[in-house]
Motif scaffolding. Structure first.
Motif, short mmCIF file in Angstrom:
data_model
loop_
_atom_site.label_atom_id
_atom_site.label_comp_id
_atom_site.label_asym_id
_atom_site.label_seq_id
_atom_site.Cartn_x
_atom_site.Cartn_y
_atom_site.Cartn_z
N ASN A 118 0.81 -1.08 -0.19
CA ASN A 118 0.05 0.18 0.19
C ASN A 118 0.86 1.34 0.19
OD1 ASN A 118 -2.61 -1.27 0.33
ND2 ASN A 118 -2.04 -1.88 2.15
N TYR A 132 5.91 2.92 1.32
CA TYR A 132 4.67 1.99 1.30
C TYR A 132 4.71 1.19 2.67
CZ TYR A 132 8.40 -0.98 -0.49
OH TYR A 132 9.57 -1.89 -0.74
N SER A 253 -1.57 -4.32 -5.29
CA SER A 253 -1.35 -3.01 -4.80
C SER A 253 -2.37 -2.07 -5.42
CB SER A 253 0.09 -2.39 -5.13
OG SER A 253 0.16 -0.90 -4.68
#
Length: 457
Positions: A118, A132, A253
């Motif tokens: 993410n 991330y 993602s």
């Protein structure tokens, strides 16, 4: 004194009326204006370097890129060497066997990587980078190691001192690391790696290892299965080395501008969708040129990585630098237009006025760099281009005292800046388009200049 004034008047008249003198003057001013162009290119490189420094600082504080190498089964074993020894008292020479501990490293039979990443943007001032949080599940199994290649007896294998090791480029960003072997939990601890052994541009790998594995689990009456849970903060990219005899990986993602890279690319065609991406890899031992067992240390296999890059594509400085490289062309062609107008229309243009026009052209690049730092390159190029074209067009109106020549100059500068923007955007065809464009410009200049009486200067 009177003779001196006459000579000065003759020189001034020659400068004003001679085509050769005007050409020399225009050429000299063009070369002089290369000086601010060099300073502008240095400014662009300095700002680009500053951007890189700031992004590196953000990444170091959050967590650098993630490279996972492993898991690897580390098994110590004994070897024996003969050594000649001389007794100091009796002076007799005899041999004795010296015991030495070495380590063998075995890759897993199967390796399955499932990672959810993410990303988010982090800003500092005008600079932005991508960082991330990633959640990884790494599963697979080991089969019983084969020492037949080096002919080691089973009694010389120190099974009770075997360990599982994992190497990672980023241990600072690890929030959670759990490892299970056949449902038995093992704690991973960090082992010191000397960074002095690495080159400046090389990514150093830090070692995480378990305590000694229970001997009962290493009897290999069935495969030794592992289950590793990783939560890691990172930046820029995430990479894996396919150590399994069969390696399968899946990375998901919500990032929509992913760049897949490395020795192996995802096999699924639908990897990118409206919500992000879901990339899958399947790599067999036949696809990579290294074996499953290594008896002389852990090999450097970073050239065989695969993964995803999350870096934000920021190429404003690169485009600005490429644009500045055409500065000499812009100044030269603009001066050539004014020279042709001056020669054909007999309108007098002072060297100072040429200099002001040249400085206005160099201001385009400082405007371009400064505006592109707060906006995208296209908007910056339009604002800088329109500003400079408007300024030079209005200034030329006050010089040339007509409307048709300033209009022609504004139209020519618009075409020239558009031509350069197209070249900057092109990669594969930049040389071809640039060459054709310059050929057409040369043809137009040759066509217009045919009416000039070159013998009058």
């Amino acid at each position: 004194m009177e003779n001196t004034n006459k000579q000065q008047n003759k020189f001034g008249h020659w400068i004003k009326t001679s085509i050769t003198a005007r050409m020399l003057m225009v050429g000299f001013l063009t070369l002089v204006l290369l000086i601010p162009l060099v300073f502008i290119e240095d400014l662009i490189r300095e700002r680009s370097s500053r951007q890189t420094e700031v992004i590196n600082e953000i990444n170091q504080q959050w967590g650098n890129e993630v490279l996972i190498y492993g898991p690897i089964l580390k098994v110590p074993y004994k070897i024996y060497k003969e050594k000649t020894v001389t007794d100091k008292k009796t002076k007799k020479v005899y041999t004795e066997n010296i015991e030495e501990i070495r380590y063998a490293y075995f890759f897993p039979e199967s390796l399955n990587i499932n990672s959810s990443v993410n990303p988010e943007e982090k800003k500092r001032g005008i600079y932005t980078t991508a960082v991330y949080n990633s959640k990884m599940s790494i599963t697979g199994s080991f089969i019983k190691p084969n020492f037949s290649d080096i002919e080691i007896n089973d009694k010389d294998i120190l099974w009770n001192k075997s360990k599982i090791i994992i190497q990672s480029s980023n241990v600072k960003g690890v929030n959670e690391a759990n490892l299970k072997l056949n449902q038995t939990d093992y704690e991973l601890s960090s082992k010191y790696n000397d960074k002095k052994n690495y080159n400046y541009n090389e990514v150093p790998l830090h070692t995480l290892e378990t305590k000694n594995i229970n001997r009962e689990q290493l009897l290999f009456q069935k495969p030794l299965t592992f289950n590793i849970k990783f939560n890691i903060k990172g930046s820029e990219q995430i990479r894996f080395i396919p150590t399994g005899k069969q390696t399968e990986a899946q990375i998901t993602s919500n990032w929509k501008t992913a760049n897949f890279f490395g020795e192996f690319l995802p096999y699924n065609d639908d990897k990118i969708n409206d919500e992000g991406f879901n990339a899958k890899w399947k790599i067999l031992d036949l696809n990579r040129p290294f074996s499953q067992e290594h008896f002389y240390g852990i090999p450097d296999l970073k050239e065989f990585v695969f993964g995803v890059n999350f870096m934000i594509p920021i190429d404003e400085y690169q485009k600005s630098e490429r644009s500045a490289k055409y500065g000499f062309l812009v100044i030269g062609l603009t001066f050539l237009i004014f020279f042709l107008i001056q020669t054909l229309s007999k309108i007098d243009i002072h060297p100072f006025q040429y200099l002001m026009i040249g400085l206005a052209l160099t201001m385009f690049y400082t405007l371009l760099v400064s505006i592109s730092e707060h906006s995208n390159f296209l908007k910056a190029y339009l604002i800088a281009g329109i500003s400079v074209i408007t300024l030079i067009t209005l200034y030329s109106k006050s010089i040339l005292k007509t409307l048709k020549f300033p209009f022609f100059i504004g139209l020519s500068l618009t075409a020239l800046y558009t031509f350069i923007y197209v070249i900057i955007q092109l990669e594969n065809y930049a040389l071809l388009v640039g060459s054709i464009g310059l050929f057409l410009i040369l043809a137009i200049v040759m066509f217009v200049s045919r009416k000039i009486d070159w013998n009058n200067g």
